[in-house]
Scaffold this active site. Structure first.
Site, PDB file in Angstrom:
ATOM      1  N   ASP A  43      39.791  64.099 -29.228  1.00  9.32           N
ATOM      2  CA  ASP A  43      41.184  64.057 -28.842  1.00  9.32           C
ATOM      3  C   ASP A  43      41.573  64.679 -27.597  1.00  9.32           C
ATOM      4  O   ASP A  43      42.586  64.500 -26.671  1.00  9.32           O
ATOM      5  CB  ASP A  43      41.787  65.043 -29.964  1.00  9.32           C
ATOM      6  CG  ASP A  43      41.815  64.374 -31.520  1.00  9.32           C
ATOM      7  OD1 ASP A  43      42.225  63.240 -31.483  1.00  9.32           O
ATOM      8  OD2 ASP A  43      41.226  65.182 -32.251  1.00  9.32           O
ATOM      9  N   HIS A 101      45.419  64.919 -37.278  1.00 13.22           N
ATOM     10  CA  HIS A 101      44.698  63.704 -37.101  1.00 13.22           C
ATOM     11  C   HIS A 101      45.099  63.403 -35.626  1.00 13.22           C
ATOM     12  O   HIS A 101      44.907  63.987 -34.645  1.00 13.22           O
ATOM     13  CB  HIS A 101      45.109  62.713 -38.238  1.00 13.22           C
ATOM     14  CG  HIS A 101      44.279  61.776 -38.510  1.00 13.22           C
ATOM     15  ND1 HIS A 101      43.003  61.616 -37.837  1.00 13.22           N
ATOM     16  CD2 HIS A 101      44.464  60.757 -39.217  1.00 13.22           C
ATOM     17  CE1 HIS A 101      42.579  60.421 -38.035  1.00 13.22           C
ATOM     18  NE2 HIS A 101      43.350  59.959 -39.084  1.00 13.22           N
ATOM     19  N   HIS A 134      34.308  69.648 -34.175  1.00 13.04           N
ATOM     20  CA  HIS A 134      34.415  68.809 -35.034  1.00 13.04           C
ATOM     21  C   HIS A 134      33.551  68.932 -36.477  1.00 13.04           C
ATOM     22  O   HIS A 134      32.382  68.920 -35.909  1.00 13.04           O
ATOM     23  CB  HIS A 134      34.226  67.297 -34.419  1.00 13.04           C
ATOM     24  CG  HIS A 134      35.018  66.296 -35.295  1.00 13.04           C
ATOM     25  ND1 HIS A 134      34.253  65.988 -36.553  1.00 13.04           N
ATOM     26  CD2 HIS A 134      36.081  65.337 -35.249  1.00 13.04           C
ATOM     27  CE1 HIS A 134      34.899  65.041 -37.238  1.00 13.04           C
ATOM     28  NE2 HIS A 134      36.091  64.733 -36.218  1.00 13.04           N
TER      29      HIS A 134
END
Length: 378
Positions: free
Chosen positions: A320, A241, A279
């Site tokens: 990210d 995460h 993703h």
């Protein structure tokens, strides 16, 4: 990853093309352009198989429920945010468009459905921004703050501002009218302020991700808003995460010694997924990443990693990666990506916690027992 043509996917699903496209737009099936023919799309085999099995109509309800919680259908109704056709929306407003000029405080007002959100007082001086400060600040409140049940929406909003201010003081100490300015000044990088503002808005919420779900479970028990945020913060630190930046940093460290292509090859040759590429909810690429990457000069090493990674995986770099590259570009401290993520997502956690309190139901799934055989009696 294994991919299917449209004909193969439709044959496995037994549906019409419109249904296939609808499942792609809802994030249930990942898709990408066919390298051999950009006019055609390929569809992720595992996603198609999972959906085909779900629609077979021969499985027990507990099996469906177990699969739904792993990137499946939404498990809770929410008006806070959603991802549709590769776009992120905060209460119906496009998050990328909002990030063009809004502050995190303005994004919080949208997410909380509130007239305005202003920080309560000046930030305290608590040393450099490190994630430990937020844990300590929240833990100190949890045993003092009142439970959330039985309190009006206006009172909960006031408490949400107090909790947000508490986290902001811990992670963005110093002076300034807005948290992105405080954060930039705390790191001694005033030139990074606008990029920080954009990143904070883009990361403010993201539907029912792991940390948000943790926050909602806590809030559903009647616990305080500070306890809900503390739960979200704990879940955020995981490497799958908010802690994903560490995988990107490790990849960059390897690439400095071996070169980007070799570093990517080594990761993939070991059977590991490449960190921060792809993703499930953005089959055409993470819109948050593309929005953020436009506003700073990516370090050459990260650009090389991006090109090598996208060529090797067929997946685009996600937020990210963009966040870690931004931190590198402005020479921000090691924990910068996590600090930015936690500060931003606090707004979303509070929005979902308040929504869950209004719902008034305890989130309590059942477990499907798969342990040793049961022995009755003594």
């Amino acid at each position: 990853m294994s991919w299917l043509t449209a004909e193969e996917a439709l044959a496995q699903l037994g549906t019409k093309p419109q249904t296939l496209y609808a499942n792609v737009s809802r994030g249930r099936i990942r898709a990408k352009a066919d390298p051999a023919d950009p006019r055609r799309s390929l569809y992720h085999t595992a996603d198609v198989t999972r959906l085909a099995e779900r629609h077979a109509g021969r499985r027990k309800s507990e099996t469906v429920a177990a699969e739904a919680i792993q990137w499946g259908d939404p498990v809770l109704p929410s008006a806070v945010s959603t991802i549709v056709d590769g776009r992120l929306y905060y209460r119906g407003r496009d998050a990328v468009s909002l990030s063009a000029s809004a502050t995190l405080e303005a994004a919080a007002a949208v997410l909380w459905d509130a007239p305005a959100v202003e920080l309560a007082g000046e930030a305290i001086e608590s040393g450099p921004p490190v994630i430990r400060n937020a844990f300590l600040a929240l833990a100190g409140r949890v045993t003092r703050d009142l439970p959330s049940l039985g309190r009006s929406r206006s009172v909960l909003r006031s408490e949400a501002i107090s909790v947000f201010s508490c986290v902001s003081a811990a992670l963005a100490p110093g002076r300034g009218d807005f948290v992105h300015i405080r954060l930039a000044n705390a790191w001694g990088r005033p030139e990074a302020a606008d990029c920080l503002r954009r990143a904070l808005v883009l990361l403010a919420d993201h539907e029912l991700n792991a940390s948000t779900f943790a926050s909602r479970v806590t809030a559903s028990s009647g616990a305080s808003l500070s306890a809900a945020v503390l739960s979200g913060l704990s879940a955020l630190t995981g490497p799958l995460h908010g802690g994903a930046w560490q995988g990107v940093s490790a990849l960059a460290d390897m690439a400095r010694h071996t070169g980007a292509e070799e570093a990517v090859r080594r990761v993939l040759s070991q059977g590991n997924p490449l960190p921060a590429f792809g993703h499930p909810l953005y089959p055409d690429g993470d819109i948050r990443a593309s929005a953020l990457l436009q506003h700073f000069e990516m370090p050459r090493l990260f650009e090389e990693i991006r090109k090598a990674g996208e060529a090797a995986t067929g997946e685009r770099a996600n937020v990210d990666f963009a966040l870690t590259a931004m931190a590198e570009s402005f020479a921000l401290p090691g924990e910068a990506a996590m600090v930015i993520f936690a500060l931003a997502r606090t707004c979303g956690w509070l929005a979902h916690a308040m929504e869950q309190v209004e719902d008034g139901h305890l989130i309590r799934p059942r477990a499907r027992y798969c342990g040793p055989a049961l022995v009755a009696g003594g």
